[in-house]
Structure formats: C-alpha cells, structure tokens
Design a protein around this motif. Sequence first.
Motif, PDB file in Angstrom:
ATOM      1  N   ARG A 122       0.833  -1.204  -0.013  1.00  0.00           N
ATOM      2  CA  ARG A 122      -0.031   0.095  -0.022  1.00  0.00           C
ATOM      3  C   ARG A 122       0.749   1.428   0.052  1.00  0.00           C
ATOM      4  NH1 ARG A 122      -5.614   0.120   1.266  1.00  0.00           N
ATOM      5  NH2 ARG A 122      -6.368  -1.772   0.555  1.00  0.00           N
ATOM      6  N   ARG A 123       2.037   1.171   0.605  1.00  0.00           N
ATOM      7  CA  ARG A 123       3.068   2.436   0.640  1.00  0.00           C
ATOM      8  C   ARG A 123       3.616   2.326  -0.779  1.00  0.00           C
ATOM      9  NH1 ARG A 123       6.502   2.484   5.854  1.00  0.00           N
ATOM     10  NH2 ARG A 123       6.518   4.845   5.529  1.00  0.00           N
ATOM     11  N   GLY A 124       3.669   1.471  -1.676  1.00  0.00           N
ATOM     12  CA  GLY A 124       4.311   1.583  -2.681  1.00  0.00           C
ATOM     13  C   GLY A 124       6.117   1.010  -2.552  1.00  0.00           C
ATOM     14  N   ASP A 125       6.194   0.526  -1.519  1.00  0.00           N
ATOM     15  CA  ASP A 125       7.624  -0.028  -1.290  1.00  0.00           C
ATOM     16  C   ASP A 125       7.525  -1.475  -1.724  1.00  0.00           C
ATOM     17  OD1 ASP A 125      10.165  -0.838  -0.350  1.00  0.00           O
ATOM     18  OD2 ASP A 125       9.998   0.292   1.427  1.00  0.00           O
ATOM     19  N   ALA A 126       7.979  -1.636  -3.100  1.00  0.00           N
ATOM     20  CA  ALA A 126       7.886  -3.153  -3.776  1.00  0.00           C
ATOM     21  C   ALA A 126       8.998  -4.037  -2.828  1.00  0.00           C
ATOM     22  CB  ALA A 126       7.990  -3.006  -5.160  1.00  0.00           C
ATOM     23  N   GLY A 127      10.407  -3.394  -2.932  1.00  0.00           N
ATOM     24  CA  GLY A 127      11.399  -4.215  -2.269  1.00  0.00           C
ATOM     25  C   GLY A 127      10.750  -4.845  -0.942  1.00  0.00           C
ATOM     26  N   ALA A 128      10.341  -4.020  -0.045  1.00  0.00           N
ATOM     27  CA  ALA A 128      10.235  -4.519   1.298  1.00  0.00           C
ATOM     28  C   ALA A 128       8.786  -5.492   1.219  1.00  0.00           C
ATOM     29  CB  ALA A 128       9.663  -3.291   2.279  1.00  0.00           C
ATOM     30  N   ARG A 175       8.236  -7.638  -1.173  1.00  0.00           N
ATOM     31  CA  ARG A 175       8.826  -8.753  -1.643  1.00  0.00           C
ATOM     32  C   ARG A 175       9.397  -9.489  -0.806  1.00  0.00           C
ATOM     33  NH1 ARG A 175       7.239 -11.981  -4.988  1.00  0.00           N
ATOM     34  NH2 ARG A 175       7.070 -10.227  -6.264  1.00  0.00           N
ATOM     35  N   ASP A 176      10.077  -8.682   0.454  1.00  0.00           N
ATOM     36  CA  ASP A 176      10.772  -9.517   1.584  1.00  0.00           C
ATOM     37  C   ASP A 176       9.930 -10.045   2.490  1.00  0.00           C
ATOM     38  OD1 ASP A 176      13.576  -8.748   0.703  1.00  0.00           O
ATOM     39  OD2 ASP A 176      13.551  -6.923   1.818  1.00  0.00           O
ATOM     40  N   ALA A 177       8.777  -9.338   2.628  1.00  0.00           N
ATOM     41  CA  ALA A 177       7.553  -9.694   3.684  1.00  0.00           C
ATOM     42  C   ALA A 177       7.064 -10.939   3.205  1.00  0.00           C
ATOM     43  CB  ALA A 177       6.651  -8.687   3.915  1.00  0.00           C
ATOM     44  N   LEU A 178       6.783 -11.186   1.614  1.00  0.00           N
ATOM     45  CA  LEU A 178       6.232 -12.215   0.885  1.00  0.00           C
ATOM     46  C   LEU A 178       7.007 -13.337   1.327  1.00  0.00           C
ATOM     47  CD1 LEU A 178       5.051 -10.481  -2.248  1.00  0.00           C
ATOM     48  CD2 LEU A 178       3.439 -11.709  -0.654  1.00  0.00           C
ATOM     49  N   GLU A 179       8.394 -13.061   0.982  1.00  0.00           N
ATOM     50  CA  GLU A 179       9.088 -14.167   1.192  1.00  0.00           C
ATOM     51  C   GLU A 179       9.141 -14.758   2.806  1.00  0.00           C
ATOM     52  OE1 GLU A 179      10.760 -16.108  -1.051  1.00  0.00           O
ATOM     53  OE2 GLU A 179       9.718 -14.885  -2.363  1.00  0.00           O
ATOM     54  N   ARG A 180       8.962 -14.028   3.469  1.00  0.00           N
ATOM     55  CA  ARG A 180       8.955 -14.277   5.086  1.00  0.00           C
ATOM     56  C   ARG A 180       7.672 -15.030   5.490  1.00  0.00           C
ATOM     57  NH1 ARG A 180      10.789  -8.923   5.881  1.00  0.00           N
ATOM     58  NH2 ARG A 180       8.846  -8.410   6.854  1.00  0.00           N
ATOM     59  N   PHE A 181       6.588 -14.596   4.605  1.00  0.00           N
ATOM     60  CA  PHE A 181       5.395 -15.266   4.833  1.00  0.00           C
ATOM     61  C   PHE A 181       5.306 -16.543   4.435  1.00  0.00           C
ATOM     62  CE2 PHE A 181       1.378 -16.732   3.040  1.00  0.00           C
ATOM     63  CZ  PHE A 181       0.520 -16.762   4.140  1.00  0.00           C
ATOM     64  N   LYS A 182       5.764 -16.878   3.214  1.00  0.00           N
ATOM     65  CA  LYS A 182       5.992 -18.236   2.788  1.00  0.00           C
ATOM     66  C   LYS A 182       6.957 -19.282   3.529  1.00  0.00           C
ATOM     67  CE  LYS A 182       5.812 -16.514  -2.071  1.00  0.00           C
ATOM     68  NZ  LYS A 182       6.466 -16.381  -3.407  1.00  0.00           N
ATOM     69  N   SER A 183       8.138 -18.578   4.080  1.00  0.00           N
ATOM     70  CA  SER A 183       8.922 -19.412   4.826  1.00  0.00           C
ATOM     71  C   SER A 183       8.237 -20.001   6.169  1.00  0.00           C
ATOM     72  CB  SER A 183      10.032 -18.598   5.327  1.00  0.00           C
ATOM     73  OG  SER A 183      11.013 -19.268   6.259  1.00  0.00           O
ATOM     74  N   HIS A 184       7.547 -18.765   6.736  1.00  0.00           N
ATOM     75  CA  HIS A 184       6.888 -18.997   7.953  1.00  0.00           C
ATOM     76  C   HIS A 184       5.749 -19.882   7.908  1.00  0.00           C
ATOM     77  CE1 HIS A 184       9.465 -16.410  10.288  1.00  0.00           C
ATOM     78  NE2 HIS A 184       8.980 -15.340   9.757  1.00  0.00           N
ATOM     79  N   ALA A 185       4.954 -19.740   7.002  1.00  0.00           N
ATOM     80  CA  ALA A 185       3.793 -20.637   6.543  1.00  0.00           C
ATOM     81  C   ALA A 185       4.086 -21.964   6.519  1.00  0.00           C
ATOM     82  CB  ALA A 185       3.115 -20.136   5.121  1.00  0.00           C
ATOM     83  N   THR A 186       5.190 -22.377   5.961  1.00  0.00           N
ATOM     84  CA  THR A 186       5.869 -23.736   5.775  1.00  0.00           C
ATOM     85  C   THR A 186       6.197 -24.390   7.204  1.00  0.00           C
ATOM     86  OG1 THR A 186       8.161 -23.228   5.148  1.00  0.00           O
ATOM     87  CG2 THR A 186       6.570 -23.419   3.442  1.00  0.00           C
ATOM     88  N   GLU A 187       6.318 -23.536   8.037  1.00  0.00           N
ATOM     89  CA  GLU A 187       6.889 -24.072   9.461  1.00  0.00           C
ATOM     90  C   GLU A 187       5.564 -24.116  10.548  1.00  0.00           C
ATOM     91  OE1 GLU A 187       9.261 -21.160  10.969  1.00  0.00           O
ATOM     92  OE2 GLU A 187      10.728 -21.075   9.428  1.00  0.00           O
ATOM     93  N   THR A 188       4.609 -23.800  10.004  1.00  0.00           N
ATOM     94  CA  THR A 188       3.284 -23.666  10.880  1.00  0.00           C
ATOM     95  C   THR A 188       2.756 -25.107  11.269  1.00  0.00           C
ATOM     96  OG1 THR A 188       1.617 -23.576   9.162  1.00  0.00           O
ATOM     97  CG2 THR A 188       2.498 -21.471  10.244  1.00  0.00           C
TER      98      THR A 188
END
Length: 395
Positions: free
Chosen positions: A249-255, A257-270
């Motif tokens: 929403r803030r327009g920060d594509a890099g941040a 993308r990093d958060a999306l990768e963290r989500f994928k990583s944590h989601a596989t650990e749940t």
Amino acid sequence: MDPADSKAGTTSEGKTTGTRLPPGDFGVVLATLRAHHGWSVREFARRANVSEGQICNLESGLRNPSPAVGAACDAAFGTGGELAELAEAGRRSAPTEAIAESGLVIAGYERIFDELKGIGRSTGPRFVTASMKSITRTLTNAGQLAVGEQHANIWLLASKFAEYTGWMAQEAGNIAEALQWTNLAVRWGARGGDETVAAYALVRKASIAQHRGDTHSAIGFADQAVRHTAANSVIRAHAARRAALSHARRGDAGACRDALERFKSHATETTADRPPHWGPRIENGGPHLLEASCMLSLRRFDLAVGLFTTELGPAVPADSNSRARFAVRQATALAGADRLDDACRILDATLPVIKLIDSATVRAELARFVDEARLRRISAGQLDLIDTSAALATR
C-alpha cells in the motif's frame, strides 16, 4: 436450521430424537438456533412472545427455562417439542453448585464455536455477535468458580470467543469495540496459561491499522508481533502477511517482496506448531493470493490479474467473506488493467453476497474498486453498477 430438514439426530444428552438440535445445554442450543435463523434477540423474542431480557438470561445461562418457555421456543423454531423436553431435562438434572456440571457446558460451547464461526464467515457479524457475547458471559462466570485444569480450559475458551467477537466487531466497523474484545482475549488467554494470544493481538492491531489506511502503524504492530517473546511461526506468518500488504500500500515493492518471502517461509513451518485456539487459518488465501493482493496495491495490474485468474477457484477459502473479498480485489485489478467489462461481470455476481455479509473490510475493498473504475471510460450500464457499489461501500 430449516425445520423441514430436521428429521433425525441426537440431543445434547445423546438420545435419538426427531429433530437435529445442536449440542449443548438449553442456552447454547437456543443461541445456536437463533444464529442459524439469522434472528436478532429482538426478532426472536417477538416470534416466541418472550421478553428480550429473558432470552439473554437463558442464552447466558443466568436463568433456567420453564417448560412453557421451552414450548414457546419450540413454536418459534418449529422444533416439535424438543426444546421443551431439553428444558425439563435440564431442570431435573440442575446441580446444586453451578460449577459441578460446567465441564459438560464447556464441552457444548466448544462444539458450537466452529459452527458459530462458520455462520459469521458466511453471513456477517449481525447474526452471531449476540450469541458470542452471551456465551462469553457464561464462560467468565464459570471461570470465576473453576479450579485446576478446568479453570485453564474455561479461560482459554473464553479467550477464543473474545478474539472472534473482536473480529466480528471489526467486521461491523466498530474499531473501539474490536480493540476492547481483543484486549479481553489477551487477559483471559493469560489466565488460561496462553501468552501467544498477546502476540497475536498485535497482528489484530496491525490489521485494524491497515484497513484504516495507517500503513506505518500496521507495519510497526507487525514488527512488534514478530519480536514478541510468545511469537511462534503462526504469528510470524500472520505478521508477515500484514507487513507485505502494508508495504504494498505504501508502494515499497522491495520491502513487500521481503515480507512475502517471510510469509512463505513461516507458513511452511506452521505445521510443526500446535494449531492456535484463535485467529484465522494461516492458509486462508495462500501465498499466491497474498502476492496477487500485493501486486494490486502496487498497481501492477496485469500481474495481479494473472495471479487472481490462476488462483481463484479451489484455492479460495469456502466462506462467503473471503470469496467476496478476493472477488472484489480481482475486479479491481481487472478495472486497473482496462478490462472494465470483465470487472463488472465479477462484481455484479458478487454484490448479493456483499449485501448479505455486510462486512466493513469487504466494503473497504469495494470502495477501492469504485475509485479505480471511475478512472476508466464507463458505459451507462457500468455506471449504474458502480454507483450501486459506491452506495453499498459507504453505508
């Protein structure tokens, strides 16, 4: 529950009957049936010719039903005498100490929680909030008397009800009440020995801030949730979801993308963590639909359209709220990609559901669609649909 569908089933005592009463004591059954029918306390009181105060007392367990009240409720629900029998059975077996049989009552509330939650997902907060609050009062009253393991279980269940009641308040657009119930969930979870609900409450606050457009606070709350000492992989995945959406929403594509990768990583650990007793399922929407939503906020409309087109279908949660939310996002992406005809077809099919569930979060998505669609060349027929959507988004 349609009386025409009530053929064979069991009562809360396990006896075979002619109807399908949900499990629980009289108050639980009453609250569940009322939620099924979508009746407010006032509407049900009118149909049963019983006072609103009496209904609230019955549902909360503060008053025992008389056979006459049971019969009046039977007449309103069309349950063929089952409620009158349940009322009489409850009076015969009423314990001298309220807590003596509380284990049976709590078990009944545990069985119906998922059912009430499902009703809320499909019909919105107005059909379940009163039932959730009345059951919560019963649980907290019982919690004051309970000891040992029963004490912990009661407060954990009260925390679960409070957390979902807070979500329903948020869906109703009452942010102050949502925060009050979330804070109660934290307090009651701690009484039951679960500190993780305090970490999840930060995710809820991130969600509230995000939907209010305060992306800076949303990211801050998400970061606090990750750093909380009780945070586990489920909470970190929820926090990463909120961070990704807020960065987009803030327009920060890099941040983002990093958060999306963290989500994928944590989601596989749940899967290694014990499922929490609160909050939505972490797989609700999945990583690709989350990415599609982020691309929409980043105004990368073609990418968002492709992801929504691929993922919408089996990957979408079954509840009406989630389906409507993602459908509106898909329509917004299509509008942004100058495919307003396709967008309007999707939205036209979704509006009846939006009207039914009356969700503040879905209405916020609808307002975003209207803003995007009005930037395009609009035909007369499309304008009518957009005007209808705008009115619905602001009601």
